[in-house]
Design a protein around this motif. Sequence first.
Motif, PDB file in Angstrom:
ATOM      1  N   GLY A 191       0.819  -1.208   0.000  1.00 46.24           N
ATOM      2  CA  GLY A 191       0.000   0.000   0.000  1.00 46.24           C
ATOM      3  C   GLY A 191       0.850   1.254   0.000  1.00 46.24           C
ATOM      4  N   ARG A 192       0.292   2.330   0.558  1.00 47.12           N
ATOM      5  CA  ARG A 192       1.006   3.605   0.572  1.00 47.12           C
ATOM      6  C   ARG A 192       2.184   3.562   1.531  1.00 47.12           C
ATOM      7  NH1 ARG A 192       0.830   9.009  -0.341  1.00 47.12           N
ATOM      8  NH2 ARG A 192       1.540  10.360   1.358  1.00 47.12           N
ATOM      9  N   ASN A 193       2.024   2.836   2.623  1.00 46.22           N
ATOM     10  CA  ASN A 193       3.060   2.790   3.654  1.00 46.22           C
ATOM     11  C   ASN A 193       3.541   1.363   3.880  1.00 46.22           C
ATOM     12  OD1 ASN A 193       0.817   5.000   5.016  1.00 46.22           O
ATOM     13  ND2 ASN A 193       2.918   5.694   4.642  1.00 46.22           N
ATOM     14  N   SER A 194       4.721   1.275   4.482  1.00 41.20           N
ATOM     15  CA  SER A 194       5.201  -0.046   4.893  1.00 41.20           C
ATOM     16  C   SER A 194       4.303  -0.555   6.019  1.00 41.20           C
ATOM     17  CB  SER A 194       6.642   0.049   5.391  1.00 41.20           C
ATOM     18  OG  SER A 194       6.689   0.664   6.671  1.00 41.20           O
ATOM     19  N   PRO A 195       4.227  -1.875   6.214  1.00 33.74           N
ATOM     20  CA  PRO A 195       3.395  -2.406   7.307  1.00 33.74           C
ATOM     21  C   PRO A 195       3.772  -1.810   8.665  1.00 33.74           C
ATOM     22  CG  PRO A 195       4.076  -4.168   5.844  1.00 33.74           C
ATOM     23  CD  PRO A 195       4.837  -2.951   5.417  1.00 33.74           C
ATOM     24  N   TYR A 196       5.063  -1.609   8.869  1.00 30.54           N
ATOM     25  CA  TYR A 196       5.531  -1.076  10.154  1.00 30.54           C
ATOM     26  C   TYR A 196       5.088   0.377  10.338  1.00 30.54           C
ATOM     27  CZ  TYR A 196       8.846   0.587  13.694  1.00 30.54           C
ATOM     28  OH  TYR A 196       9.421   1.153  14.799  1.00 30.54           O
ATOM     29  N   THR A 197       5.344   1.219   9.341  1.00 28.08           N
ATOM     30  CA  THR A 197       4.970   2.634   9.454  1.00 28.08           C
ATOM     31  C   THR A 197       3.458   2.795   9.541  1.00 28.08           C
ATOM     32  OG1 THR A 197       6.953   3.349   8.271  1.00 28.08           O
ATOM     33  CG2 THR A 197       5.108   4.892   8.341  1.00 28.08           C
ATOM     34  N   LYS A 198       2.733   1.980   8.797  1.00 27.93           N
ATOM     35  CA  LYS A 198       1.272   2.045   8.852  1.00 27.93           C
ATOM     36  C   LYS A 198       0.776   1.773  10.275  1.00 27.93           C
ATOM     37  CE  LYS A 198      -2.898  -0.169   7.029  1.00 27.93           C
ATOM     38  NZ  LYS A 198      -3.437  -1.273   6.204  1.00 27.93           N
ATOM     39  N   LYS A 247       0.397  -5.931  15.597  1.00 27.86           N
ATOM     40  CA  LYS A 247      -0.285  -5.789  14.304  1.00 27.86           C
ATOM     41  C   LYS A 247       0.607  -6.250  13.147  1.00 27.86           C
ATOM     42  CE  LYS A 247      -2.656  -2.363  11.402  1.00 27.86           C
ATOM     43  NZ  LYS A 247      -3.860  -3.198  11.243  1.00 27.86           N
ATOM     44  N   VAL A 248       1.885  -5.826  13.169  1.00 28.34           N
ATOM     45  CA  VAL A 248       2.794  -6.182  12.070  1.00 28.34           C
ATOM     46  C   VAL A 248       3.039  -7.684  12.036  1.00 28.34           C
ATOM     47  CG1 VAL A 248       5.139  -5.901  11.183  1.00 28.34           C
ATOM     48  CG2 VAL A 248       3.879  -3.914  12.033  1.00 28.34           C
ATOM     49  N   LYS A 249       3.235  -8.275  13.177  1.00 27.70           N
ATOM     50  CA  LYS A 249       3.472  -9.719  13.218  1.00 27.70           C
ATOM     51  C   LYS A 249       2.262 -10.481  12.689  1.00 27.70           C
ATOM     52  CE  LYS A 249       4.605 -13.527  16.336  1.00 27.70           C
ATOM     53  NZ  LYS A 249       4.836 -13.939  17.735  1.00 27.70           N
ATOM     54  N   LYS A 250       1.077 -10.026  13.065  1.00 24.24           N
ATOM     55  CA  LYS A 250      -0.141 -10.699  12.619  1.00 24.24           C
ATOM     56  C   LYS A 250      -0.312 -10.599  11.109  1.00 24.24           C
ATOM     57  CE  LYS A 250      -5.151 -10.703  13.357  1.00 24.24           C
ATOM     58  NZ  LYS A 250      -6.279 -10.077  14.103  1.00 24.24           N
ATOM     59  N   GLU A 251       0.043  -9.439  10.535  1.00 27.90           N
ATOM     60  CA  GLU A 251      -0.203  -9.220   9.112  1.00 27.90           C
ATOM     61  C   GLU A 251       0.922  -9.731   8.218  1.00 27.90           C
ATOM     62  OE1 GLU A 251      -1.002  -5.101   8.578  1.00 27.90           O
ATOM     63  OE2 GLU A 251      -2.972  -5.181   9.548  1.00 27.90           O
ATOM     64  N   THR A 252       2.171  -9.720   8.717  1.00 25.78           N
ATOM     65  CA  THR A 252       3.304 -10.046   7.837  1.00 25.78           C
ATOM     66  C   THR A 252       4.193 -11.165   8.356  1.00 25.78           C
ATOM     67  OG1 THR A 252       4.830  -8.488   8.884  1.00 25.78           O
ATOM     68  CG2 THR A 252       3.371  -7.611   7.180  1.00 25.78           C
ATOM     69  N   GLY A 253       4.135 -11.435   9.642  1.00 27.61           N
ATOM     70  CA  GLY A 253       5.041 -12.419  10.222  1.00 27.61           C
ATOM     71  C   GLY A 253       6.342 -11.819  10.713  1.00 27.61           C
ATOM     72  N   LEU A 312       1.660   4.725  12.563  1.00 26.82           N
ATOM     73  CA  LEU A 312       0.777   5.877  12.367  1.00 26.82           C
ATOM     74  C   LEU A 312      -0.587   5.654  13.021  1.00 26.82           C
ATOM     75  CD1 LEU A 312       1.595   6.689   8.630  1.00 26.82           C
ATOM     76  CD2 LEU A 312       2.140   8.124  10.616  1.00 26.82           C
ATOM     77  N   GLU A 313      -1.041   4.417  13.068  1.00 23.66           N
ATOM     78  CA  GLU A 313      -2.346   4.113  13.659  1.00 23.66           C
ATOM     79  C   GLU A 313      -2.328   4.200  15.190  1.00 23.66           C
ATOM     80  OE1 GLU A 313      -3.295   0.253  12.203  1.00 23.66           O
ATOM     81  OE2 GLU A 313      -3.806   0.939  10.184  1.00 23.66           O
ATOM     82  N   ASN A 314      -1.177   4.056  15.800  1.00 23.45           N
ATOM     83  CA  ASN A 314      -1.116   3.980  17.265  1.00 23.45           C
ATOM     84  C   ASN A 314      -0.432   5.162  17.940  1.00 23.45           C
ATOM     85  OD1 ASN A 314      -2.022   1.100  18.351  1.00 23.45           O
ATOM     86  ND2 ASN A 314      -1.043   0.804  16.346  1.00 23.45           N
ATOM     87  N   ILE A 315       0.381   5.894  17.201  1.00 27.61           N
ATOM     88  CA  ILE A 315       1.240   6.890  17.839  1.00 27.61           C
ATOM     89  C   ILE A 315       0.457   8.047  18.455  1.00 27.61           C
ATOM     90  CG2 ILE A 315       1.617   8.333  15.791  1.00 27.61           C
ATOM     91  CD1 ILE A 315       4.594   8.443  16.623  1.00 27.61           C
TER      92      ILE A 315
END
Length: 439
Positions: free
Chosen positions: A188-195, A218-224, A198-201
């Motif tokens: 998408g627009r952002n990396s999984p980590y940055t996304k 969240k990142v572990k769940k979505e990407t491993g 941005l959602e939590n900060i």
Amino acid sequence: MKKILGFNRNSVNLLFLPSQRTALIIGNSAYSSGSLKNPVNDASDMAAMLKKLGFSVTLKQNTNQQEMDESIREFGRQLKRTRGVGLFFYPGHGIQIGGVNYLLPVNARIEKESDVRFRSVDADMVLAEMENAENRLNVYILDACRDNPFSRSFRNAARGLATVSNAPAGTFISYSTRANQVARDGEGRNSPYTKALLENIAKPELIINDVFINVRTKVKKETGQVPWEMSSLEGRFYFTQQSDELEQRKAALEPEKQEITLEKQELETQKALYAEREQLAAEQRKLEVKRQQLAMAKRPSQPSTGETARDGRFIAYSNGTVLDTQTNLMWAGKDNGSNINWVNAKSYCENYRGGGYTDWRMPMQDELAGLYDNTKTYKSACGLDVHLTELIRLNCAWGWASETRGSDAAYFNFYSGERYWDLQSYVYYYRALPVRSGK
């Protein structure tokens, strides 16, 4: 004791000045080799978010080595001036050589492994600037563990980034994935980590640790991939400025709270000591009341409550005692009633408990003589006349006295009114008449 200080909102403001927040964001995408789609988006979106959170943000995108170097040095100077919160965020290519992490400029020409040291930026340079600034707190975020575009040119190409081992105190470090692992750039627009960041900060209830726990989940769940952090923070930090300022106010008040706590403890100690003194005083008052009660019990009964008869200076009471108001001596209303030797007479007097008193004794010869009155006569039980008030009843005429002389003891003859001495062992006609002070 110290006086406890009054506190209000204005005095709190005097103790606390909000920390300035300074951020440097460098996002590199347009690499000549191994270009990336998301870092510039990650950088611009994070810059916008941090501005909303009260940070003064410097945003650099697609920078060369010189621009990166100058930006980092200027960032260090800003932190040195403000001594506030510093945040560094880098999305882009990063590689490790010999356990050292390097951030790659977009114009980096890397043909062999040794070129990295001279044509990229040592990631520790940022940490060194933070340490030199001696500011309050630093956050160091690298979303830079993407694939090494030059790995084919390296003899010993290590994956991802190395673990940081020389971070200054008061620093929070986060990688988009754990050491020696590769992070995804994202679809998408952002990396999984940055996304996820941005959602939590901007969540006001989350301290920095909780923000990155949510990101990792969240990142572990979505990407491993598993984002990794290390921290040497000594307090709680919120990315939302209002929450962080509140936390700083609490920290600024902590010394005062500790002082108040100590003063409260001192007050409690004083209260306990006061209560102990009051208890002792109460016990002393109780003892004094008992002492007075005992003293009252030893006093002769008052005529209005126990008087039964009067004879001149003598007053008889219902408790079997007779008070001589002239000498203030109290006498038993009668003698022991039978023959008795001196030793037993003395014991009888001292153990007598007439009227409830415990201080009875054997009278002296002069005290017995003081009772003699030749104007008064009554016949005793042994047949002899005795001369004293009829309020004191003698069973016979001779009364033992307390004085001794060798094996002899004194006595008084109420028949003749004379003083005599006799063997202590004699019993015939002798009687014991207890006496005590009437006070």
